[in-house]
Design a protein around this motif. Structure first.
Motif, PDB file in Angstrom:
ATOM      1  N   GLN A   6      59.258  40.579  67.762  1.00 25.49           N
ATOM      2  CA  GLN A   6      60.638  40.735  68.201  1.00 25.49           C
ATOM      3  C   GLN A   6      61.425  39.432  68.072  1.00 25.49           C
ATOM      4  O   GLN A   6      62.639  39.451  67.811  1.00 25.49           O
ATOM      5  CB  GLN A   6      60.701  41.289  69.632  1.00 25.49           C
ATOM      6  N   GLY A   7      60.751  38.300  68.225  1.00 29.99           N
ATOM      7  CA  GLY A   7      61.427  37.021  68.029  1.00 29.99           C
ATOM      8  C   GLY A   7      61.826  36.809  66.582  1.00 29.99           C
ATOM      9  O   GLY A   7      62.924  36.325  66.278  1.00 29.99           O
ATOM     10  N   LYS A   8      60.933  37.164  65.677  1.00 34.17           N
ATOM     11  CA  LYS A   8      61.241  37.066  64.248  1.00 34.17           C
ATOM     12  C   LYS A   8      62.379  38.016  63.882  1.00 34.17           C
ATOM     13  O   LYS A   8      63.251  37.691  63.065  1.00 34.17           O
ATOM     14  CB  LYS A   8      59.989  37.410  63.451  1.00 34.17           C
ATOM     15  N   MET A   9      62.397  39.190  64.513  1.00 30.52           N
ATOM     16  CA  MET A   9      63.450  40.158  64.235  1.00 30.52           C
ATOM     17  C   MET A   9      64.817  39.619  64.641  1.00 30.52           C
ATOM     18  O   MET A   9      65.804  39.765  63.895  1.00 30.52           O
ATOM     19  CB  MET A   9      63.174  41.464  64.971  1.00 30.52           C
ATOM     20  N   ILE A  10      64.908  38.984  65.807  1.00 31.13           N
ATOM     21  CA  ILE A  10      66.181  38.416  66.252  1.00 31.13           C
ATOM     22  C   ILE A  10      66.696  37.409  65.233  1.00 31.13           C
ATOM     23  O   ILE A  10      67.892  37.389  64.883  1.00 31.13           O
ATOM     24  CB  ILE A  10      66.018  37.751  67.638  1.00 31.13           C
ATOM     25  N   TRP A  11      65.813  36.576  64.719  1.00 33.00           N
ATOM     26  CA  TRP A  11      66.228  35.567  63.740  1.00 33.00           C
ATOM     27  C   TRP A  11      66.644  36.226  62.432  1.00 33.00           C
ATOM     28  O   TRP A  11      67.647  35.845  61.820  1.00 33.00           O
ATOM     29  CB  TRP A  11      65.104  34.567  63.502  1.00 33.00           C
TER      30      TRP A  11
END
Length: 349
Positions: A187-192
């Motif tokens: 989910q962190g990679k998705m936000i970026w």
């Protein structure tokens, strides 16, 4: 209970997202911290922190007991979230057996508190309104192996509290977001990716969210304010995928991705699964389970955590803003594409 602040605490899973933020906050509060790490652990999230490091593993009881000796509190932040595994045995070994070993060691060492990071995935569904801690798990027929492993782990935890005297408190966390996501989480990679405009398509769904820093705060509050044997929901706002995309893309002014109907996404994932099975591929992320899990819950009621722990989460827009700002300044983001699983938004907790 003895003075907790005078004795060391142990964070298990400290190299992960929840564990590293918990360790960082404990250090900021002046606590004496120990962490247990494996030789393969990436300790970047702990870089520069004055913590005492113990080499070991949750599957090595001797190393657990050595690290726990003299500790007042154990923060168990170990979780295997790999819902995409074809062989699901490691999920049960790490999430269930690893927890059992940790609890056995904690009992043997006489710790004062055992704070367990669980997940919203262990909560029951409530079609008539918000979900509370009192609703027992009621969707085993739809639960994929990852969720079943977490349910089994939480039930084992409750058994230890009830029958063996474990001084434990469980925290059922929603999908976590926020800065200092070094691994990163999917989910962190998705936000970026959304902030960069490189995430082309998202499906119509939504899930409860929580800031990782608020989870760490709840972990420490639970140490002294949590009731033994109880579980507390850690969730803030329900955020639709459409709103999530708009908030993240709005940080940089890029165009949000195309939103497709969930039924279309589910069909595409199911077809992809069949192709991967025919090709005898393993550990593929394209799964209909992921689409299902991305829309299981709507509102979760965190009033018990607010009332008993004094926990008050921040707005999700602040979380996304800080996550994007941190990502933009983190040099290691250039290596993310080499090792992280493609970003999806299933329940992860």
């Amino acid at each position: 209970m003895s003075d907790l602040s005078e004795r060391p605490v142990l964070v298990l899973g400290a190299s992960g997202f929840v564990g590293s933020h918990t360790a960082r906050l404990l250090v900021a509060k002046g606590r004496k911290i120990r962490v247990l790490y494996r030789r393969s652990s990436n300790q970047e999230a702990l870089s520069g922190l004055p913590v005492e490091r113990y080499l070991g593993d949750v599957h090595d009881p001797a190393s657990l007991r050595a690290a726990m000796q003299g500790c007042s509190t154990i923060f168990h932040c170990v979780v295997d979230p790999r819902f995409w595994l074809t062989d699901t045995a490691p999920l049960f070994r790490n999430n269930v057996d690893g927890l059992r070993n940790s609890m056995d060691a904690a009992l043997a060492c006489g710790v004062d508190r055992f704070v367990f990071t669980s997940t919203m995935g262990t909560l029951g569904l409530n079609p008539d309104g918000p979900v509370t801690e009192d609703i027992e798990f009621n969707w085993m027929d739809r639960a994929p192996p990852y969720i079943r492993s977490r349910v089994e782990a939480e039930r084992l935890f409750q058994l230890y509290c009830r029958e063996k005297g474990l001084p434990g408190v469980a925290l059922c966390a929603a999908n976590t977001y926020g800065p200092e996501d070094y691994q990163p989480t999917p989910q962190g990679k998705m936000i970026w990716d959304l902030a960069c405009g490189t995430f082309p398509v998202m499906w119509e769904a939504g899930a409860p969210t929580v800031d990782i820093r608020d989870v760490a705060e709840a972990m420490i509050l639970a140490e002294t304010r949590g009731c033994i044997g109880e579980r507390y929901i850690l969730a803030n706002e329900y955020v639709s995928n459409r709103d999530l995309c708009a908030i993240a893309a709005g940080q940089t002014g890029v165009k949000p991705p195309l939103i497709i109907p969930r039924a279309v996404a589910h069909t595409m994932a199911w077809v992809g699964e069949q192709i991967f099975k025919l090709l005898r591929q393993k550990d593929y992320l394209v799964r209909s389970d992921a689409i299902f899990l991305s829309n299981v819950f709507r509102e979760l009621d965190h009033s018990k955590a607010s009332r008993e722990l004094g926990w008050h989460p921040r707005p999700f827009s602040e979380t996304v803003r800080d996550a994007v700002a941190w990502c933009s300044s983190y040099p290691g983001r250039h290596n993310w594409a080499k090792g992280v699983k493609p970003a999806v938004r299933p329940m992860r907790g």
